[in-house]
Design an enzyme around this catalytic site. Structure first.
Site, PDB file in Angstrom:
ATOM      1  N   CYS A  13       0.798  -1.237   0.000  1.00  0.00           N
ATOM      2  CA  CYS A  13       0.000   0.000   0.000  1.00  0.00           C
ATOM      3  C   CYS A  13       0.825   1.279   0.000  1.00  0.00           C
ATOM      4  O   CYS A  13       0.774   2.036  -0.963  1.00  0.00           O
ATOM      5  CB  CYS A  13      -0.952   0.002   1.183  1.00  0.00           C
TER       6      CYS A  13
HETATM    7  N1  NAD Z   1      -3.515  -5.108   1.610  1.00  0.00           N
HETATM    8  C1  NAD Z   1      -3.838  -4.101   2.401  1.00  0.00           C
HETATM    9  O1  NAD Z   1      -3.404  -4.011   3.546  1.00  0.00           O
HETATM   10  C2  NAD Z   1      -4.779  -3.029   1.919  1.00  0.00           C
HETATM   11  C3  NAD Z   1      -5.332  -2.141   2.854  1.00  0.00           C
HETATM   12  C4  NAD Z   1      -6.211  -1.159   2.403  1.00  0.00           C
HETATM   13  C5  NAD Z   1      -6.507  -1.053   1.055  1.00  0.00           C
HETATM   14  N2  NAD Z   1      -5.944  -1.915   0.168  1.00  0.00           N
HETATM   15  C6  NAD Z   1      -6.324  -1.800  -1.246  1.00  0.00           C
HETATM   16  O2  NAD Z   1      -7.265  -2.823  -1.532  1.00  0.00           O
HETATM   17  C7  NAD Z   1      -7.076  -3.319  -2.854  1.00  0.00           C
HETATM   18  C8  NAD Z   1      -6.812  -4.814  -2.815  1.00  0.00           C
HETATM   19  O3  NAD Z   1      -5.599  -5.026  -2.120  1.00  0.00           O
HETATM   20  P1  NAD Z   1      -5.119  -6.493  -1.681  1.00  0.00           P
HETATM   21  O4  NAD Z   1      -3.883  -6.332  -0.910  1.00  0.00           O
HETATM   22  O5  NAD Z   1      -6.283  -7.212  -1.086  1.00  0.00           O
HETATM   23  O6  NAD Z   1      -4.805  -7.121  -3.124  1.00  0.00           O
HETATM   24  P2  NAD Z   1      -4.466  -8.650  -3.486  1.00  0.00           P
HETATM   25  O7  NAD Z   1      -3.537  -8.584  -4.623  1.00  0.00           O
HETATM   26  O8  NAD Z   1      -4.096  -9.396  -2.251  1.00  0.00           O
HETATM   27  O9  NAD Z   1      -5.865  -9.222  -3.966  1.00  0.00           O
HETATM   28  C9  NAD Z   1      -6.491  -8.851  -5.146  1.00  0.00           C
HETATM   29  C10 NAD Z   1      -7.288 -10.052  -5.673  1.00  0.00           C
HETATM   30  O10 NAD Z   1      -8.036  -9.649  -6.809  1.00  0.00           O
HETATM   31  C11 NAD Z   1      -8.058 -10.733  -7.724  1.00  0.00           C
HETATM   32  N3  NAD Z   1      -8.430 -10.206  -9.044  1.00  0.00           N
HETATM   33  C12 NAD Z   1      -7.683  -9.482  -9.916  1.00  0.00           C
HETATM   34  N4  NAD Z   1      -8.408  -9.166 -11.001  1.00  0.00           N
HETATM   35  C13 NAD Z   1      -9.653  -9.688 -10.816  1.00  0.00           C
HETATM   36  C14 NAD Z   1     -10.850  -9.679 -11.582  1.00  0.00           C
HETATM   37  N5  NAD Z   1     -10.938  -9.045 -12.752  1.00  0.00           N
HETATM   38  N6  NAD Z   1     -11.920 -10.321 -11.080  1.00  0.00           N
HETATM   39  C15 NAD Z   1     -11.857 -10.958  -9.887  1.00  0.00           C
HETATM   40  N7  NAD Z   1     -10.752 -10.991  -9.124  1.00  0.00           N
HETATM   41  C16 NAD Z   1      -9.658 -10.362  -9.587  1.00  0.00           C
HETATM   42  C17 NAD Z   1      -6.664 -11.311  -7.626  1.00  0.00           C
HETATM   43  O11 NAD Z   1      -6.606 -12.629  -8.123  1.00  0.00           O
HETATM   44  C18 NAD Z   1      -6.428 -11.226  -6.109  1.00  0.00           C
HETATM   45  O12 NAD Z   1      -6.869 -12.398  -5.452  1.00  0.00           O
HETATM   46  C19 NAD Z   1      -5.937  -2.492  -3.447  1.00  0.00           C
HETATM   47  O13 NAD Z   1      -6.484  -1.399  -4.135  1.00  0.00           O
HETATM   48  C20 NAD Z   1      -5.198  -2.016  -2.229  1.00  0.00           C
HETATM   49  O14 NAD Z   1      -4.499  -0.817  -2.461  1.00  0.00           O
HETATM   50  C21 NAD Z   1      -5.100  -2.916   0.576  1.00  0.00           C
END
Ligand code: NAD
Length: 419
Positions: free
Chosen positions: A262
């Protein structure tokens, strides 16, 4: 009870979905990763997060996973939780969001469904990019035939389940009354402050929060670097500074900088957006520059004691970007190990949870036990896992990037990055 679709079952999606299942809602997870789908359907967490497996077992029956977007036709709320990585180290990459939006749009039904953007997206994205895709693919009008909202996520990996149930605040960006009332109902079990804004303000709150936290860390590190040269313990300094109620003591842990999926990418994306708007975000650029140099302080201090690393065995404790997660994205271990290898050192490493993910980045180093790492010529502490507080550092050379007190007390030679 609401029927909720979660698009993207990574760190944010799975915790949000299982959290809402625990609150009595029915959840369907949609992902493109078959491995994740299979794991979820056998109540196994697709990522490591404390407390998640127990909640999945408990709520088994209230959720399932699939790659088939058609299932969203039967839901009230659709959360977009896909990744929004950096494109070539700069602007936000919206490909996952665009792809998900297309497929959601094709499956919006006649009853009023609310699409909620939880992924972190640059201000303006929901109205200028996601809305037109949803409208084109569905043939419907946003804010009239379907709802559209922004609900940024603030959970911390490693504490994500706790944070889901105990948020500091909930931010809801909306335009239409119906989306507002559906989200208010969904979040009614939470007692924290709830802030309702327009769509792009909600998007900006997320970036501003992360930019501020990243700035706080780089600030602590800059002061810490000065303290180190002066022979002052920056932790004592920040204890004194944090007692000022305008400042607050949290998040002053000086060390080797921030990593994770992030802060680095969000600050970069904000810099890039600012430049696109002809603004020069000098402070944010300095925050990132400092953060890139900070992990190398550990090597600088190591070389004070072992000037030539060629052929030396250097042990690394911690590979995850922070404790209690298996996430290694942009972890500080990456530049540290890359530099050690460049200098000709033999690297052996231990992490309680992140070895599997780290091996994909560095298959060439040796992964071993903490005890074996302690036998190295020198030990670098890169992540502050709780179990590192109980290791025997007697007689060792320890260069500490994360402030493990026991190492500080016991090591034969000890250097702390900012203390
Ligand atoms: N990880 C954190 O601590 C955190 C905290 C707050 C906000 N965020 C935000 O949340 C969002 C997700 O982060 P994350 O860490 O969970 O990401 P991640 O990479 O762990 O998970 C994303 C998931 O989306 C799936 N995906 C991708 N394209 C897809 C599609 N077209 N249809 C269905 N699934 C699809 C991927 O296979 C993956 O499992 C990002 O924008 C991030 O900036 C993350």
């Amino acid at each position: 009870m609401m029927k909720i679709a979660i698009i993207g079952s990574g760190y944010v999606g799975i915790v949000t979905g299982i959290g809402f299942a625990e609150l009595g809602n029915h959840i369907v997870f949609i992902d493109i990763d078959k491995n994740k789908i299979d794991k979820i359907n056998s109540s196994q967490p697709p990522i490591f997060e404390d407390g998640l497996e127990g909640l999945m077992k408990k709520n088994n029956g209230n959720f399932y996973a699939t790659n088939d977007y058609e299932v969203i036709q039967d839901t009230n709320v659709v959360f977009i939780c896909v990744g929004t990585p950096s494109k070539n180290d700069g602007p936000i990459d919206l490909n996952f969001v665009k792809d998900a939006s297309k497929k959601i749009g094709r499956n919006l039904k006649n009853n009023f469904q609310v699409v909620v953007v939880k992924s972190t997206v640059i201000p303006g994205t929901t109205e200028e990019i996601i809305k037109p895709i949803l409208e084109k693919e569905s043939g419907k009008k946003a804010f009239k035939d379907f709802g559209l909202a922004v609900n940024p996520e603030f959970l911390r990996e490693g504490n994500a389940v706790h944070d889901f149930f105990n948020p500091d605040r909930i931010v809801i960006g909306v335009k239409d009354e119906e989306s507002k009332s559906i989200l208010e109902k969904l979040y009614s079990p939470f007692e924290c402050p709830k802030l309702t804004t327009d769509l792009k303000t909600a998007e900006m709150i997320k970036y501003t929060s992360n930019a501020f936290l990243a700035t706080k860390i780089s600030f602590a590190n800059e002061i810490g670097n000065i303290c180190k040269k002066l022979g002052i313990d920056s932790y004592k300094v920040f204890e004194g500074v944090g007692l000022d109620h305008r400042i607050n003591p949290e998040f002053f842990r000086a060390g080797i900088g921030f990593g994770g999926s992030c802060f680095p990418k969000d600050v970069r994306a904000l810099i890039s957006k600012a430049e696109e708007l002809n603004e020069n975000p000098k402070l944010l650029k300095a925050v990132m520059e400092l953060n890139e140099e900070q992990p190398l302080k550990l090597i600088e201090l190591l070389k004070k004691h072992i000037p030539d690393l060629g052929g030396k065995t250097i042990g690394v404790l911690g590979l995850a970007f922070k404790p209690n997660t298996d996430d290694v994205r942009e972890g500080r271990a990456v530049p540290i190990i890359r530099t050690l290898l460049k200098e000709g050192a033999k690297v052996i490493a231990y992490d309680p949870k992140a070895v599997k993910n780290f091996k994909k980045l560095f298959p060439e180093i040796e992964y071993t036990s903490a005890e074996k790492v302690l036998e190295s010529d020198a030990i670098l502490i890169v992540t502050e896992w709780e179990e590192f507080k109980n290791l025997d550092y007697n007689g060792k050379i320890v260069i500490d990037g994360r402030r493990i007190e026991k190492a500080k007390e016991e090591a034969r030679i000890y250097e702390g990055v900012c203390w």
